[in-house]
Design a protein around this motif. Sequence first.
Motif, mmCIF file in Angstrom:
data_model
loop_
_atom_site.group_PDB
_atom_site.id
_atom_site.type_symbol
_atom_site.label_atom_id
_atom_site.label_comp_id
_atom_site.label_asym_id
_atom_site.label_seq_id
_atom_site.Cartn_x
_atom_site.Cartn_y
_atom_site.Cartn_z
ATOM 1 N N ASN A 69 -6.675 -2.549 2.794
ATOM 2 C CA ASN A 69 -7.980 -3.791 2.182
ATOM 3 C C ASN A 69 -7.404 -5.172 2.756
ATOM 4 O O ASN A 69 -6.666 -5.138 3.176
ATOM 5 N N LEU A 70 -8.675 -5.388 2.519
ATOM 6 C CA LEU A 70 -8.409 -6.981 3.089
ATOM 7 C C LEU A 70 -8.477 -7.841 2.330
ATOM 8 O O LEU A 70 -8.146 -9.044 3.025
ATOM 9 N N ALA A 71 -7.947 -7.911 1.088
ATOM 10 C CA ALA A 71 -8.921 -8.197 0.427
ATOM 11 C C ALA A 71 -7.682 -8.830 -0.364
ATOM 12 O O ALA A 71 -7.717 -10.004 -1.651
ATOM 13 N N SER A 72 -6.506 -8.134 -0.720
ATOM 14 C CA SER A 72 -5.693 -8.462 -1.223
ATOM 15 C C SER A 72 -4.761 -9.318 -1.287
ATOM 16 O O SER A 72 -4.955 -9.744 -0.614
ATOM 17 N N THR A 73 -4.325 -10.026 -2.385
ATOM 18 C CA THR A 73 -3.568 -10.643 -1.930
ATOM 19 C C THR A 73 -2.010 -10.010 -2.229
ATOM 20 O O THR A 73 -0.851 -11.160 -2.038
ATOM 21 N N VAL A 74 -1.422 -8.864 -2.343
ATOM 22 C CA VAL A 74 -0.240 -8.092 -2.217
ATOM 23 C C VAL A 74 -0.389 -7.979 -0.874
ATOM 24 O O VAL A 74 -1.762 -7.261 -0.504
ATOM 25 N N GLU A 75 0.901 -7.410 -0.542
ATOM 26 C CA GLU A 75 1.252 -6.695 1.087
ATOM 27 C C GLU A 75 0.693 -5.417 0.715
ATOM 28 O O GLU A 75 0.964 -4.705 -0.557
ATOM 29 N N THR A 76 -0.169 -5.087 1.504
ATOM 30 C CA THR A 76 -0.324 -3.634 1.261
ATOM 31 C C THR A 76 -0.952 -2.889 3.341
ATOM 32 O O THR A 76 -0.592 -3.835 3.720
ATOM 33 N N PRO A 77 -0.666 -1.618 2.420
ATOM 34 C CA PRO A 77 -0.556 -0.973 4.120
ATOM 35 C C PRO A 77 -1.298 -1.178 4.753
ATOM 36 O O PRO A 77 -2.431 -1.671 4.704
ATOM 37 N N ILE A 78 -1.425 -1.558 6.398
ATOM 38 C CA ILE A 78 -2.520 -1.317 7.593
ATOM 39 C C ILE A 78 -3.278 -0.356 6.995
ATOM 40 O O ILE A 78 -4.431 -0.731 6.931
ATOM 41 N N GLN A 79 -3.363 1.323 6.866
ATOM 42 C CA GLN A 79 -4.001 2.328 6.648
ATOM 43 C C GLN A 79 -4.204 2.879 5.428
ATOM 44 O O GLN A 79 -2.378 3.389 5.687
ATOM 45 N N GLU A 80 -4.344 3.803 4.447
ATOM 46 C CA GLU A 80 -3.843 4.903 4.022
ATOM 47 C C GLU A 80 -4.694 5.256 4.461
ATOM 48 O O GLU A 80 -5.959 5.727 4.246
ATOM 49 N N LEU A 81 -4.481 6.615 4.100
ATOM 50 C CA LEU A 81 -5.753 8.254 4.181
ATOM 51 C C LEU A 81 -5.733 8.457 2.473
ATOM 52 O O LEU A 81 -5.451 8.721 2.252
#
Length: 739
Positions: free
Chosen positions: A589-601
């Motif tokens: 997710n490159l769009a979020s304003t909150v923290e998200t994991p680098i990648q998810e399966l």
Amino acid sequence: MKSKFDLTSVQKLTIQERAELVSGKNFWFTAENKDQQIPKLMMTDGPSGLRKQASSADALGLNQSVEAICFPSAALTASSFNVALLYNLGKKLGTAARAEDVDVLLGPGVNIKRSPLAGRNFEYFSEDPYLAGELGSAYVKGVQQEGVGVSVKHFAANNRENQRFTSSSNIDERALREIYLTAFEKIVKQAQPATLMCSYNAINGVLNSQNYRLLTQILRNEWGFEGLVMSDWGAVADNIAALRAGLDLEMPGNGDYSVQEIIKAVHTGELEEAQLNTSALRVLEMVEKFHINAKASDNYDKDDQHAFAKKAAEDGMVLLKNDHAVLPLKPTDKIAIIGALAQTPRYQGGGSSHVNAYKLVSPLKAAQNSANHISFAQGYALDSEKPDQMLASEAVSLAKSNDKVVFFAGVPEQFESEGFDKQSMDLPDNQIQLIHEVAESNPNLIVVLQNGSAVSMPWQGDTQAILETYLAGEAVGEATWAILTGATNPSGKLAETFPERIEDTPAFGTFNASPDEENYYEGIYVGYRYYDVKKQEVNYPFGFGLSYTTFKYDDLKVSVKDSAVNVTVKVTNTGDVYGKETVQVYVQNLASTVETPIQELKAFRKVDLQAGESQTLTMTLDRRSFAWYDAHTANWRVDNGEYRIKAASSSRDKGLSEIINVDFGSEVKTEISDNTYLSEIINRADLQEALKQTGLQKMLNSIVSGSNSELMANMPLRAIIMLGASIDQMYTFLKLANE
Ligand code: BGC
């Protein structure tokens, strides 16, 4: 089929009869009521084979059970990344259960592997909730296809064994939803399991068996679960509080004591009769649906199931290292097999999943049945960690006189089982020392691992090849040998990260730090989500596994249509032997304003390819593949904007990737409060009318377009009072904004 039971029929039963229904009769049965023609229903462990106890009963696998096929445990079947395999495993288990008069199978276990030290990791699928949910759903569908119910366990956040009856898993809401509940949610929605088994532990201080929020609000009201909730064996501390929370069936039940407690509670009003009726009805519906009146046959084809156990084991075994193509073994190789585990393999977990195996074939036996020249040395003792000089020197001299050494190493059962957690990620000292000594006398060293959970490998530099076989079930020998010799090309991929050291793991320092509280400080950063964000080197990453052939990925195409995203990629077998590859799709997710994991399966597919063959695969990502859980609004939210979609052969493989823009339409409206930041308010199109009506629009626009725009936008709504707005304006705006 519509049930013949309803609340009216339940009300015709006496309170005592209803109380008997919701209190298990004994270890494996629900109450029978001959007058009302309600048969008893039988349940039995377990996830990787039937543990039907004919006489003495227990929940820890101490007493003998009927002979049954011992399939590989979940740690290995998960590494197959093969949904069809899990479905077929479910069907085999369902067939065996029917033949043995078992109505409900206690499994699968879908808890998340949070720490490599958790004693029951062998029985669980993965560190990743998407993978666990997909594989668990397939398994459940397979079993239930045969007319046998399942109990998906252990609901929820049961991620350690020490003090499992009392410890509280303290988790923030986002991690609970995204990591620990997702697999259960998926299975409930995709496979409609007959029952869920509520675990022993508490979540945030509330015992799960008394947890109304978990058992009723989330499970039933949010997810729409229609089946029954039973307790894990002995998980109920207060049966009235449990019924009130939504737990329908206490197992194994405290006999007449539980029944009398319920009768008393209904009379005093402590328990509403309606609550008892609802749970009694769920028991009746389960009995009606799953009690086997006419079983398929007394017999089932055990040899066919054994052959399937071999296939399942082969599909999951993970080749971690293979320098200089030392594997597959050649028919002409003279081979020294070293290690007590070759002769006395660890092939299943200890505790309630323990099966009385139908036909165990050890790796040594399988090797001796082959064309190779085989000799064997025990090398080390299984019941001790101390090196045994005599055994060791015999092994070293055998290694010298052969072409290659296959060293069987692993974690003996006394170090890893249900009921307690592991102390260390290391192999026992005697094995580590011997690996080193053997490598010095023969560099062609291949290590085969038998263990339930990730182990550390400070010795791996001594080896040419490493094959992870986990707990491979009764066909362990045949499957291991098929992989070593290349009769079957390995295709397993790790369903958990193998970190270098325990100190690197997300729960290090907190896991089992207190007997009462388990603090999940790492939040959503579990498994690869943690190693990725920390840029931590790992020994072997999630999703990794080698093959005797090679694969190439081409032509990645990602298209967005009505907010569903289609991922297409071409995979080619570029080597000279047939093989299977699991293509994994990760979303960033490159769009979020909150923290998200680098990648998810978020998708995966296993394909078989002949040498030179290509296949183009298409996988679809739905809205949930992009969503994160917003605890403030209690919603799964998506962000409009950019995402990186990667198709790769492991989590750390670069693979092919593309950045796409997804517009999910108008966002779920989040509540505006006086603490909402001006930057958000100004950017939300749907709030402009309210701003205009209250006369705030102009003011805010001028504030954020002035010279201190960034500073101003970084103020909460309540700060506009300081900037000249009135309290009334602010409250009127809040009212309009949240309407
Ligand atoms: C285990 C369950 C099992 C039950 C019945 C409990 O100790 O946690 O997984 O199904 O016993 O054997």
